[in-house]
Design a protein around this motif. Structure first.
Motif, PDB file in Angstrom:
ATOM      1  N   GLU A  35       0.817  -1.211   0.000  1.00  0.00           N
ATOM      2  CA  GLU A  35       0.000   0.000   0.000  1.00  0.00           C
ATOM      3  C   GLU A  35       0.854   1.267   0.000  1.00  0.00           C
ATOM      4  O   GLU A  35       1.825   1.378   0.753  1.00  0.00           O
ATOM      5  N   PHE A  36       0.511   2.192  -0.865  1.00  0.00           N
ATOM      6  CA  PHE A  36       1.116   3.533  -0.971  1.00  0.00           C
ATOM      7  C   PHE A  36       2.561   3.521  -1.474  1.00  0.00           C
ATOM      8  O   PHE A  36       3.232   4.544  -1.457  1.00  0.00           O
ATOM      9  N   VAL A  37       3.032   2.369  -1.949  1.00  0.00           N
ATOM     10  CA  VAL A  37       4.358   2.335  -2.565  1.00  0.00           C
ATOM     11  C   VAL A  37       4.298   2.950  -3.962  1.00  0.00           C
ATOM     12  O   VAL A  37       5.234   3.594  -4.409  1.00  0.00           O
ATOM     13  N   GLU A  38       3.159   2.745  -4.642  1.00  0.00           N
ATOM     14  CA  GLU A  38       2.916   3.355  -5.941  1.00  0.00           C
ATOM     15  C   GLU A  38       1.756   4.338  -5.805  1.00  0.00           C
ATOM     16  O   GLU A  38       1.146   4.447  -4.746  1.00  0.00           O
ATOM     17  N   THR A  39       1.426   5.006  -6.892  1.00  0.00           N
ATOM     18  CA  THR A  39       0.323   5.970  -6.858  1.00  0.00           C
ATOM     19  C   THR A  39      -1.026   5.313  -7.135  1.00  0.00           C
ATOM     20  O   THR A  39      -2.071   5.957  -7.012  1.00  0.00           O
ATOM     21  N   ILE A  40      -1.019   4.031  -7.537  1.00  0.00           N
ATOM     22  CA  ILE A  40      -2.253   3.286  -7.745  1.00  0.00           C
ATOM     23  C   ILE A  40      -2.207   2.004  -6.927  1.00  0.00           C
ATOM     24  O   ILE A  40      -1.136   1.550  -6.504  1.00  0.00           O
ATOM     25  N   GLU A  41      -3.386   1.422  -6.689  1.00  0.00           N
ATOM     26  CA  GLU A  41      -3.519   0.183  -5.937  1.00  0.00           C
ATOM     27  C   GLU A  41      -4.174  -0.878  -6.831  1.00  0.00           C
ATOM     28  O   GLU A  41      -4.745  -0.551  -7.882  1.00  0.00           O
ATOM     29  N   PRO A  42      -4.117  -2.153  -6.442  1.00  0.00           N
ATOM     30  CA  PRO A  42      -4.733  -3.207  -7.266  1.00  0.00           C
ATOM     31  C   PRO A  42      -6.209  -2.973  -7.568  1.00  0.00           C
ATOM     32  O   PRO A  42      -6.704  -3.387  -8.623  1.00  0.00           O
ATOM     33  N   SER A  43      -6.908  -2.309  -6.662  1.00  0.00           N
ATOM     34  CA  SER A  43      -8.321  -2.003  -6.899  1.00  0.00           C
ATOM     35  C   SER A  43      -8.516  -1.041  -8.067  1.00  0.00           C
ATOM     36  O   SER A  43      -9.619  -0.933  -8.614  1.00  0.00           O
ATOM     37  N   ASP A  44      -7.450  -0.333  -8.468  1.00  0.00           N
ATOM     38  CA  ASP A  44      -7.526   0.561  -9.620  1.00  0.00           C
ATOM     39  C   ASP A  44      -7.359  -0.184 -10.936  1.00  0.00           C
ATOM     40  O   ASP A  44      -7.573   0.402 -12.005  1.00  0.00           O
ATOM     41  N   VAL A  45      -6.927  -1.448 -10.882  1.00  0.00           N
ATOM     42  CA  VAL A  45      -6.649  -2.174 -12.129  1.00  0.00           C
ATOM     43  C   VAL A  45      -7.461  -3.465 -12.231  1.00  0.00           C
ATOM     44  O   VAL A  45      -7.041  -4.418 -12.886  1.00  0.00           O
ATOM     45  N   GLY A  46      -8.616  -3.499 -11.579  1.00  0.00           N
ATOM     46  CA  GLY A  46      -9.534  -4.611 -11.785  1.00  0.00           C
ATOM     47  C   GLY A  46      -9.632  -5.636 -10.685  1.00  0.00           C
ATOM     48  O   GLY A  46     -10.396  -6.607 -10.812  1.00  0.00           O
ATOM     49  N   ALA A  47      -8.908  -5.476  -9.578  1.00  0.00           N
ATOM     50  CA  ALA A  47      -9.025  -6.433  -8.476  1.00  0.00           C
ATOM     51  C   ALA A  47     -10.423  -6.356  -7.871  1.00  0.00           C
ATOM     52  O   ALA A  47     -10.915  -5.272  -7.559  1.00  0.00           O
ATOM     53  N   ASP A  48     -11.055  -7.504  -7.708  1.00  0.00           N
ATOM     54  CA  ASP A  48     -12.391  -7.545  -7.089  1.00  0.00           C
ATOM     55  C   ASP A  48     -12.300  -7.397  -5.577  1.00  0.00           C
ATOM     56  O   ASP A  48     -13.220  -6.879  -4.944  1.00  0.00           O
ATOM     57  N   LEU A  49     -11.195  -7.872  -5.004  1.00  0.00           N
ATOM     58  CA  LEU A  49     -10.944  -7.734  -3.573  1.00  0.00           C
ATOM     59  C   LEU A  49      -9.475  -7.381  -3.377  1.00  0.00           C
ATOM     60  O   LEU A  49      -8.596  -7.995  -3.980  1.00  0.00           O
ATOM     61  N   THR A  50      -9.216  -6.387  -2.538  1.00  0.00           N
ATOM     62  CA  THR A  50      -7.859  -6.008  -2.166  1.00  0.00           C
ATOM     63  C   THR A  50      -7.776  -6.105  -0.650  1.00  0.00           C
ATOM     64  O   THR A  50      -8.596  -5.512   0.056  1.00  0.00           O
ATOM     65  N   VAL A  51      -6.795  -6.856  -0.153  1.00  0.00           N
ATOM     66  CA  VAL A  51      -6.781  -7.246   1.256  1.00  0.00           C
ATOM     67  C   VAL A  51      -5.437  -6.906   1.895  1.00  0.00           C
ATOM     68  O   VAL A  51      -4.383  -7.062   1.263  1.00  0.00           O
ATOM     69  N   GLY A  52      -5.467  -6.445   3.148  1.00  0.00           N
ATOM     70  CA  GLY A  52      -4.218  -6.137   3.824  1.00  0.00           C
ATOM     71  C   GLY A  52      -4.380  -6.017   5.328  1.00  0.00           C
ATOM     72  O   GLY A  52      -5.469  -6.170   5.878  1.00  0.00           O
ATOM     73  N   SER A  53      -3.272  -5.721   5.983  1.00  0.00           N
ATOM     74  CA  SER A  53      -3.190  -5.631   7.437  1.00  0.00           C
ATOM     75  C   SER A  53      -2.937  -4.193   7.866  1.00  0.00           C
ATOM     76  O   SER A  53      -2.159  -3.485   7.228  1.00  0.00           O
ATOM     77  N   LEU A  54      -3.538  -3.780   8.958  1.00  0.00           N
ATOM     78  CA  LEU A  54      -3.343  -2.418   9.467  1.00  0.00           C
ATOM     79  C   LEU A  54      -2.062  -2.284  10.284  1.00  0.00           C
ATOM     80  O   LEU A  54      -1.643  -1.156  10.576  1.00  0.00           O
ATOM     81  N   ILE A  55      -1.429  -3.401  10.663  1.00  0.00           N
ATOM     82  CA  ILE A  55      -0.142  -3.257  11.349  1.00  0.00           C
ATOM     83  C   ILE A  55       1.007  -3.356  10.343  1.00  0.00           C
ATOM     84  O   ILE A  55       2.164  -3.517  10.722  1.00  0.00           O
ATOM     85  N   LYS A  56       0.644  -3.196   9.080  1.00  0.00           N
ATOM     86  CA  LYS A  56       1.619  -2.971   8.023  1.00  0.00           C
ATOM     87  C   LYS A  56       1.364  -1.558   7.485  1.00  0.00           C
ATOM     88  O   LYS A  56       0.996  -0.658   8.251  1.00  0.00           O
TER      89      LYS A  56
END
Length: 422
Positions: A211-232
């Motif tokens: 997250e936030f390493v690039e200016t776009i996220e997988p949800s911007d390129v067609g991912a139906d679900l984007t999943v992650g952790s808040l302690i990252k």
């Protein structure tokens, strides 16, 4: 000050020579952070974040305005229809498990087009036998391994897709593998290919560390679900627990039912007073991620200059905050982690040792003197004690702390005559 912390002049000067070459690279990282900071602020302003959203709720958590609005902020920032952001999600593996088990039914098949998943998901899926795995509930699994150069094997992926294939899981980061991390653009190309074969396949991306390493996220390129952790990354070092799932509204709703109970979904789940940390952590995340990225690049340049294999290498573009360094021996791994621990603000006096961690099939060494237990957006390093004896370094709430940690990891190996400065 570095000398007082145990860094020799020799190690410090070696690091300064490396840093002289990185100014332009660091400026580009700051530019991405600035863009993402504006994106987060825009999402907060769009959803009218105000002081009432920081109030604590208990019990059932009905009508928790702060919790519900935070999920709107995530959905806005990630450009998705809906989001589930909860302290009841204990870690990234839990978030992925919720998303998988909510959207896979008996008889369905899960496909990994990027090879074997991260160690802790093996028992979730049932690759390694475990109670309550997806396999136990009648979900089958296939994988298409990556090519030798780390690229997608599109022929193998096409051959693996069949009438049972319900979901594709794409792990963005490398996990405990010496392979490249995938860019958001690469992930988008993979999703487009999969959906050209079977349009109704659900594409889920494990976005941990990206997250936030690039200016776009997988949800911007067609991912139906984007999943992650808040302690990252997205917790910015302040979130004490939690995970997120962003994506299609119907799929996120199923995730909420699986997390709580059918019929209850997102209506329940008290925030227990941690909303300020969730909001402020998300606000700080772009800057914190930039610090971690600078640390990763510094580490790559340090250790590559000493002849070690590093992934990504010293000049490659970055798509997550993890830096893999192939150290070649257990002794070097332990010394590296001793250095990271010695540089920590918390538990700096303890010595990390390999041990059998739940969810892993090898002894693992971990170094992390963190304010939040297990928070890998904070300075940390870990790896399984097995060939090729690679350590995975990540995090750093500030660039200066990341710099100290890297120098200290080098210092420990120099002191033990495990590496020689050139």
């Amino acid at each position: 000050m570095y000398s007082s912390l145990g860094i020799s002049n020799e190690v410090f000067d070696f690091g300064e020579k490396i840093l002289e070459k990185l100014k332009e690279r660091f400026e580009k990282i700051d530019s991405v952070a600035e863009y993402n900071q504006c994106k987060v602020i825009s999402a907060m302003q769009e959803n009218h974040v105000n002081a009432t959203h920081f109030a604590a709720t208990t019990g059932y958590g009905y009508n928790d305005a702060g919790r519900d609005n935070l999920e709107k902020v995530y959905a806005s920032c990630f450009h998705s229809e809906a989001a589930l952001v909860r302290p009841q999600i204990t870690c990234g593996t839990h978030a992925l498990t919720v998303a998988l088990s909510a959207n896979l039914l008996p008889g369905d098949e899960l496909l990994s087009p990027v090879g074997r998943p991260y160690d802790t998901l093996e028992e979730v899926i049932g690759i390694r036998k475990s109670d309550c795995s997806l396999a136990e509930y009648g979900v089958t699994y296939r994988q298409a391994d990556l090519k030798a150069d780390g690229s997608f094997d599109y022929d193998a992926i096409k051959a693996a897709i069949n009438e049972k294939t319900k979901m594709v899981t794409i792990q963005r980061s490398k996990g405990y593998q010496m392979r490249p991390t995938f860019s958001v653009t690469q992930i988008g190309e993979l999703i487009a290919f999969v959906k050209s074969i079977k349009p109704d396949i659900i594409c889920m991306v494990d976005n941990c560390y990206g997250e936030f390493v690039e200016t776009i996220e997988p949800s911007d390129v067609g991912a139906d679900l984007t999943v992650g952790s808040l302690i990252k990354n997205p917790g910015g070092g302040l979130a004490p627990i939690g995970g997120y799932i962003c994506g299609r509204e119907d799929l996120v709703a199923r995730c909420a039912y699986r997390l709580s109970a059918p019929g209850l979904g997102q209506e329940v789940g008290a925030n227990l007073g941690i909303m300020p940390a969730f909001y402020q952590g998300f606000f700080l995340a772009p800057t914190v991620v930039a610090s971690a990225l600078k640390g990763a690049i510094f580490a790559a340049n340090i250790y590559e200059s000493l002849g070690l294999n590093v992934i990504p290498n010293a000049t490659e573009s970055r798509h997550d905050i993890i830096q893999a360094v192939e150290l070649g021996s257990a002794e070097r791994m332990i010394a590296f982690c001793e250095g990271i621990q010695a540089a920590a603000p918390v538990d700096s006096y303890v010595t990390p040792v390999p041990w059998a961690m739940p969810g892993y099939d090898s002894d693992v060494i971990m170094a992390a003197g963190a304010f939040i237990q297990g928070s890998s957006i904070e300075l940390s390093a870990d790896g399984p004690i097995r060939e090729p004896y690679a350590i995975y370094f990540q995090g750093g709430l500030t660039w200066y702390h990341a710099k100290l940690g890297i120098l200290m990891s080098l210092q420990k190996m120099v002191e033990k005559n495990l590496i020689e400065l050139k």
